[in-house]
Design a protein around this motif. Structure first.
Motif, PDB file in Angstrom:
ATOM      1  N   ALA A  56       6.967   1.964   8.314  1.00 17.34           N
ATOM      2  CA  ALA A  56       8.128   2.707   7.393  1.00 17.34           C
ATOM      3  C   ALA A  56       9.478   2.198   7.455  1.00 17.34           C
ATOM      4  O   ALA A  56      10.082   2.100   6.287  1.00 17.34           O
ATOM      5  CB  ALA A  56       8.258   4.101   8.083  1.00 17.34           C
ATOM      6  N   LEU A  57       9.865   1.667   8.603  1.00 18.00           N
ATOM      7  CA  LEU A  57      11.396   0.787   8.452  1.00 18.00           C
ATOM      8  C   LEU A  57      11.149  -0.290   7.489  1.00 18.00           C
ATOM      9  O   LEU A  57      12.117  -0.841   6.911  1.00 18.00           O
ATOM     10  CB  LEU A  57      11.560   0.217   9.804  1.00 18.00           C
ATOM     11  CG  LEU A  57      12.125   1.241  10.893  1.00 18.00           C
ATOM     12  CD1 LEU A  57      12.054   0.935  12.247  1.00 18.00           C
ATOM     13  CD2 LEU A  57      13.477   2.082  10.528  1.00 18.00           C
ATOM     14  N   PHE A  58      10.154  -1.138   7.724  1.00 16.45           N
ATOM     15  CA  PHE A  58       9.801  -2.318   6.840  1.00 16.45           C
ATOM     16  C   PHE A  58       9.695  -1.835   5.107  1.00 16.45           C
ATOM     17  O   PHE A  58       9.952  -2.777   4.380  1.00 16.45           O
ATOM     18  CB  PHE A  58       8.515  -3.084   6.916  1.00 16.45           C
ATOM     19  CG  PHE A  58       8.316  -4.464   6.525  1.00 16.45           C
ATOM     20  CD1 PHE A  58       9.103  -5.612   6.997  1.00 16.45           C
ATOM     21  CD2 PHE A  58       7.805  -4.595   5.339  1.00 16.45           C
ATOM     22  CE1 PHE A  58       8.968  -6.932   6.506  1.00 16.45           C
ATOM     23  CE2 PHE A  58       7.672  -5.979   4.799  1.00 16.45           C
ATOM     24  CZ  PHE A  58       8.147  -7.130   5.446  1.00 16.45           C
ATOM     25  N   SER A  59       9.376  -0.584   4.603  1.00 19.86           N
ATOM     26  CA  SER A  59       9.273  -0.404   3.776  1.00 19.86           C
ATOM     27  C   SER A  59      10.354   0.682   3.161  1.00 19.86           C
ATOM     28  O   SER A  59      10.575   1.311   2.012  1.00 19.86           O
ATOM     29  CB  SER A  59       8.140   0.441   3.655  1.00 19.86           C
ATOM     30  OG  SER A  59       6.998   0.066   3.800  1.00 19.86           O
TER      31      SER A  59
ATOM     32  N   ASP B  31      11.985  -7.040  15.052  1.00 24.84           N
ATOM     33  CA  ASP B  31      12.905  -6.135  15.620  1.00 24.84           C
ATOM     34  C   ASP B  31      13.046  -4.802  15.142  1.00 24.84           C
ATOM     35  O   ASP B  31      13.989  -5.048  13.978  1.00 24.84           O
ATOM     36  CB  ASP B  31      14.224  -7.065  16.131  1.00 24.84           C
ATOM     37  CG  ASP B  31      15.137  -6.334  17.197  1.00 24.84           C
ATOM     38  OD1 ASP B  31      14.754  -5.246  17.388  1.00 24.84           O
ATOM     39  OD2 ASP B  31      16.120  -6.960  17.446  1.00 24.84           O
ATOM     40  N   PRO B  32      12.854  -3.832  15.634  1.00 23.79           N
ATOM     41  CA  PRO B  32      12.754  -2.553  14.707  1.00 23.79           C
ATOM     42  C   PRO B  32      14.413  -2.271  14.661  1.00 23.79           C
ATOM     43  O   PRO B  32      14.869  -1.892  13.600  1.00 23.79           O
ATOM     44  CB  PRO B  32      12.124  -1.469  15.563  1.00 23.79           C
ATOM     45  CG  PRO B  32      11.278  -2.091  16.473  1.00 23.79           C
ATOM     46  CD  PRO B  32      11.877  -3.548  16.750  1.00 23.79           C
ATOM     47  N   ALA B  33      15.131  -2.661  15.573  1.00 24.21           N
ATOM     48  CA  ALA B  33      16.612  -2.576  15.462  1.00 24.21           C
ATOM     49  C   ALA B  33      17.253  -3.168  14.323  1.00 24.21           C
ATOM     50  O   ALA B  33      18.269  -2.897  13.774  1.00 24.21           O
ATOM     51  CB  ALA B  33      17.374  -2.935  16.832  1.00 24.21           C
TER      52      ALA B  33
ATOM     53  N   ASP C  32       1.020  -1.174   0.047  1.00 29.81           N
ATOM     54  CA  ASP C  32      -0.064   0.152  -0.043  1.00 29.81           C
ATOM     55  C   ASP C  32       0.868   1.150   0.059  1.00 29.81           C
ATOM     56  O   ASP C  32       0.562   2.274  -0.762  1.00 29.81           O
ATOM     57  CB  ASP C  32      -0.781  -0.044   1.121  1.00 29.81           C
ATOM     58  CG  ASP C  32      -1.854  -1.258   1.421  1.00 29.81           C
ATOM     59  OD1 ASP C  32      -2.270  -1.733   0.040  1.00 29.81           O
ATOM     60  OD2 ASP C  32      -2.514  -1.278   2.161  1.00 29.81           O
ATOM     61  N   THR C  33       2.037   1.362   0.881  1.00 32.02           N
ATOM     62  CA  THR C  33       2.942   2.201   1.085  1.00 32.02           C
ATOM     63  C   THR C  33       3.470   2.720  -0.512  1.00 32.02           C
ATOM     64  O   THR C  33       3.579   3.825  -0.700  1.00 32.02           O
ATOM     65  CB  THR C  33       4.002   2.036   2.050  1.00 32.02           C
ATOM     66  OG1 THR C  33       3.299   1.855   3.204  1.00 32.02           O
ATOM     67  CG2 THR C  33       4.988   3.089   1.894  1.00 32.02           C
TER      68      THR C  33
ATOM     69  N   ASP D 119      12.606   5.910  -4.608  1.00 28.83           N
ATOM     70  CA  ASP D 119      12.145   6.981  -4.442  1.00 28.83           C
ATOM     71  C   ASP D 119      11.705   7.494  -3.123  1.00 28.83           C
ATOM     72  O   ASP D 119      10.869   8.509  -2.872  1.00 28.83           O
ATOM     73  CB  ASP D 119      10.944   7.193  -5.528  1.00 28.83           C
ATOM     74  CG  ASP D 119      11.073   6.867  -6.720  1.00 28.83           C
ATOM     75  OD1 ASP D 119      11.937   7.298  -7.158  1.00 28.83           O
ATOM     76  OD2 ASP D 119      10.034   6.052  -7.333  1.00 28.83           O
ATOM     77  N   LEU D 120      12.357   7.307  -2.229  1.00 28.43           N
ATOM     78  CA  LEU D 120      12.288   7.708  -0.763  1.00 28.43           C
ATOM     79  C   LEU D 120      13.379   8.701  -0.421  1.00 28.43           C
ATOM     80  O   LEU D 120      14.610   8.248  -0.970  1.00 28.43           O
ATOM     81  CB  LEU D 120      12.447   6.433   0.331  1.00 28.43           C
ATOM     82  CG  LEU D 120      11.501   5.488   0.369  1.00 28.43           C
ATOM     83  CD1 LEU D 120      11.647   4.226   1.615  1.00 28.43           C
ATOM     84  CD2 LEU D 120       9.888   6.158   0.534  1.00 28.43           C
ATOM     85  N   CYS D 121      13.110   9.866   0.330  1.00 24.14           N
ATOM     86  CA  CYS D 121      13.976  10.600   0.520  1.00 24.14           C
ATOM     87  C   CYS D 121      14.520  10.197   2.052  1.00 24.14           C
ATOM     88  O   CYS D 121      15.805  10.542   2.291  1.00 24.14           O
ATOM     89  CB  CYS D 121      13.475  12.057   1.096  1.00 24.14           C
ATOM     90  SG  CYS D 121      12.199  12.798  -0.227  1.00 24.14           S
ATOM     91  N   GLY D 122      13.683   9.766   2.854  1.00 27.55           N
ATOM     92  CA  GLY D 122      14.280   9.240   4.062  1.00 27.55           C
ATOM     93  C   GLY D 122      13.171   8.843   5.172  1.00 27.55           C
ATOM     94  O   GLY D 122      11.791   9.027   4.711  1.00 27.55           O
ATOM     95  N   LEU D 123      13.333   8.667   6.374  1.00 35.18           N
ATOM     96  CA  LEU D 123      12.387   8.222   7.321  1.00 35.18           C
ATOM     97  C   LEU D 123      12.249   9.145   8.545  1.00 35.18           C
ATOM     98  O   LEU D 123      13.488   9.317   8.996  1.00 35.18           O
ATOM     99  CB  LEU D 123      12.689   6.839   7.857  1.00 35.18           C
ATOM    100  CG  LEU D 123      12.834   5.548   6.576  1.00 35.18           C
ATOM    101  CD1 LEU D 123      13.141   4.415   7.464  1.00 35.18           C
ATOM    102  CD2 LEU D 123      11.829   5.486   5.827  1.00 35.18           C
ATOM    103  N   ILE D 124      10.950   9.549   8.906  1.00 27.98           N
ATOM    104  CA  ILE D 124      10.810  10.180  10.140  1.00 27.98           C
ATOM    105  C   ILE D 124      10.122   9.119  11.224  1.00 27.98           C
ATOM    106  O   ILE D 124       8.895   8.919  10.657  1.00 27.98           O
ATOM    107  CB  ILE D 124      10.114  11.414  10.103  1.00 27.98           C
ATOM    108  CG1 ILE D 124      11.179  12.442   9.234  1.00 27.98           C
ATOM    109  CG2 ILE D 124       9.899  12.002  11.430  1.00 27.98           C
ATOM    110  CD1 ILE D 124      10.725  13.785   9.298  1.00 27.98           C
TER     111      ILE D 124
END
Length: 309
Positions: free
Chosen positions: A137-140, A221-223, A108-109, A145-150
């Motif tokens: 967001a981390l999984f994606s 695990d997000p890490a 979906d993202t 075309d990503l700038c980055g993650l917040i």
């Protein structure tokens, strides 16, 4: 452009809503969202948190925050086109909101990133994930075309231990922490769900309809997801967040030294501002949409976005 408008947004605050409705064909049906701002070299996609939470940060179960609307409008006022969305099966989006997975939300993202770029002309898109949305967001993060993650109020450790700690610290259910730990261990080991001995309020945490997705989140695990990522990443937590520990960003930083980390005193899980350590007021922030975002949140995000240009 963001640099030129930063002072203006800090002085004037969020502009009046000028949102337009967007829809996109997702893998499980049409998806719906609201776009704030029209054009820009960069844009942002806000990924909602857990449960039946809609594009504005509200749900029929009693959550009433308008946090995502305030966030989207504030960033748009700072020059960043921002899209906030209904997850599949929620609000205006079609699909089964229970039959989901991290991979499904990633699909979906991807659809939203393509639509947002087409609508705004943005060269790349920031993923702004709140709570569970940060895990998505981390999984994606490998999407193009990503700038980055917040990452806002995003866990830095697996959900299982955090859930056990929350129960252990609960004034009514603290005595059931060992039972919750047993359930989490069973699910992690692939054993059948057994909620015998739990009060109904805690047993309802493990709904059969969403158990598959919950089990996946417990095992995530997000890490490990953040390890090795080279995108710009900002992790923001609050020290008055009753759901995600304030040290979550430190765990992500330990896994990836390039992650920027900030902890805002008095910020609750809903991104609102109360007195630091006032968890009673923090609980009220789940039902007071007029409560403003933490006063330092938008300036922090805009400053980070400027530095990442």
């Amino acid at each position: 452009m963001l640099r030129n408008l930063l002072l203006a947004v800090l002085l004037a605050g969020p502009a009046a809503a000028q949102g337009i409705e967007l829809t996109v064909d997702g893998p499980a049906g049409a998806l719906a969202g609201t776009l704030e701002g029209m054009t820009g070299a960069q844009a942002a996609l806000i990924l909602p948190g857990s449960g039946p939470t809609d594009r504005n940060g509200n749900n029929a179960a009693g959550l009433s925050t308008d946090s995502y609307r305030l966030l989207a409008e504030g960033l748009a006022a700072g020059g960043l086109p921002t899209l906030r969305i209904d997850k599949r099966g929620i609000g205006g989006s079609e699909g089964d909101g229970n039959a989901v997975s991290l991979a499904a939300y990633r699909d979906d993202t991807a659809a939203w990133i393509a639509a947002l770029r087409a609508e705004t002309g943005a060269e790349c898109v920031w993923l702004i994930g709140h709570s569970e949305g940060g895990l998505i967001a981390l999984f994606s993060a490998d999407l193009p075309d990503l700038c980055g993650l917040i990452l806002l109020a995003t866990p830095g450790r697996p959900l299982g231990p955090i859930l056990v700690e929350q129960i252990a610290n609960h004034p009514l259910y603290g005595g059931y922490a060992d039972d919750i730990a047993r359930v989490v261990e069973d699910l992690s080991a692939g054993l059948p769900l057994n909620v015998d001995g739990l009060p109904i309020e805690l047993a309802l945490l493990f709904q059969p309809a969403t158990l598959g997705y919950l089990t996946e989140l417990i095992a995530t695990d997000p890490a490990e997801l953040v390890r090795g990522l080279t995108l710009p990443i900002l992790a923001v937590t609050g020290d008055t967040d009753a759901q995600v520990p304030a040290d979550a960003g430190d765990h992500l930083l330990a896994a990836n030294p390039d992650v920027e980390v900030a902890t805002l005193p008095g910020m609750t899980h809903t991104l609102k501002q109360v007195a630091p350590g006032d968890f009673a007021a923090g609980a009220m922030s789940y039902a007071v949409p007029a409560l403003p975002l933490h006063e330092d949140l938008l300036p922090l995000l805009l400053s980070f976005l400027q530095g990442a240009e």
